[in-house]
Scaffold this motif. Sequence first.
Motif, PDB file in Angstrom:
ATOM      1  N   GLY A 128       1.045  -1.030   0.148  1.00 46.32           N
ATOM      2  CA  GLY A 128      -0.778  -0.174  -0.163  1.00 46.32           C
ATOM      3  C   GLY A 128       0.960   1.189  -0.022  1.00 46.32           C
ATOM      4  O   GLY A 128       0.216   2.448  -0.325  1.00 46.32           O
ATOM      5  N   ALA A 129       1.766   1.115   0.522  1.00 46.18           N
ATOM      6  CA  ALA A 129       3.390   3.122   0.734  1.00 46.18           C
ATOM      7  C   ALA A 129       3.688   2.771  -1.069  1.00 46.18           C
ATOM      8  O   ALA A 129       3.913   1.772  -1.670  1.00 46.18           O
ATOM      9  N   VAL A 130       4.097   3.680  -1.379  1.00 47.80           N
ATOM     10  CA  VAL A 130       3.971   4.121  -2.528  1.00 47.80           C
ATOM     11  C   VAL A 130       5.295   3.997  -2.643  1.00 47.80           C
ATOM     12  O   VAL A 130       5.900   4.620  -1.521  1.00 47.80           O
ATOM     13  N   TYR A 131       6.674   3.766  -3.325  1.00 46.77           N
ATOM     14  CA  TYR A 131       7.342   4.048  -3.439  1.00 46.77           C
ATOM     15  C   TYR A 131       8.223   4.425  -5.046  1.00 46.77           C
ATOM     16  O   TYR A 131       7.653   4.588  -6.244  1.00 46.77           O
ATOM     17  N   SER A 132       8.634   6.068  -4.572  1.00 44.34           N
ATOM     18  CA  SER A 132       9.284   6.554  -5.947  1.00 44.34           C
ATOM     19  C   SER A 132      10.102   6.199  -7.143  1.00 44.34           C
ATOM     20  O   SER A 132      11.045   4.829  -6.399  1.00 44.34           O
ATOM     21  N   ARG A 133       9.567   5.862  -8.244  1.00 39.20           N
ATOM     22  CA  ARG A 133      11.106   5.483  -9.652  1.00 39.20           C
ATOM     23  C   ARG A 133      12.507   5.414  -8.529  1.00 39.20           C
ATOM     24  O   ARG A 133      12.894   4.454  -8.931  1.00 39.20           O
ATOM     25  N   ARG A 134      12.907   6.372  -8.226  1.00 33.82           N
ATOM     26  CA  ARG A 134      14.495   6.781  -7.886  1.00 33.82           C
ATOM     27  C   ARG A 134      14.346   6.113  -6.623  1.00 33.82           C
ATOM     28  O   ARG A 134      15.664   5.242  -6.440  1.00 33.82           O
TER      29      ARG A 134
END
Length: 227
Positions: A167-173
């Motif tokens: 559910g947590a958002v992980y950035s592309r970087r």
Amino acid sequence: MDVLLVEDDDAIADPLITGLARYGFAATRVRTGAAALCAEPADMVLLDLGLPDMDGIDVCRRLRERSATPIIMITARGEETDRVVGLELGADDYLSKPFGLRELVARMRAVARRSGTAGSRPGAGGEQVLGSVRIDRRTRQVHVGGAPVALSPKEFDLLAVLAEDPGAVYSRRHLLDTVWDPHYFGPTKTLDVHIAALRRKLGDPALIETLRGIGFRIGGGSGTGTR
């Protein structure tokens, strides 16, 4: 990963906390050695040696006497003696100011791997279930609906990172730095290719959600758990 930052200089601490957050680290900051010794336990300590109330070397020694938490010393001191003493007292690494955020993150991840801290995250020690997907980090095996699924090393690592906190958002970087390398400057399209491969192999395109311009997250829900 929860990080305790022991740093009295606002000009250093504030941007460092912001930068670490971009890499998925939750940093709690204290300004003195005394506060560091009273702080809640963390997964790692970033310890400035030039503190206003006591020598950081003493803080390092006292922290190590009561805990095996990884410690990275951060300081403007350049003397070899300080580095040697700190490492002999139990510090896991030493970084001299000025330093780059990417170098710090790379050192943090290396220390976490050596100490086993990276394995303390949810689901890291056993099997994790996400709906019909079962992830076993110990054996690096994935099953969907009970059937084994062959993933490439990078595909497995990418799935494991996304599944750390459903559910947590992980950035592309963050994903590129974690799964590939903090110094990876290749085409970011490779991340999309691996995400597409994961969706295809897991058999549920909706399991991994794209947040345009931000990154990716994997679905959570009542079917999620560890054992």
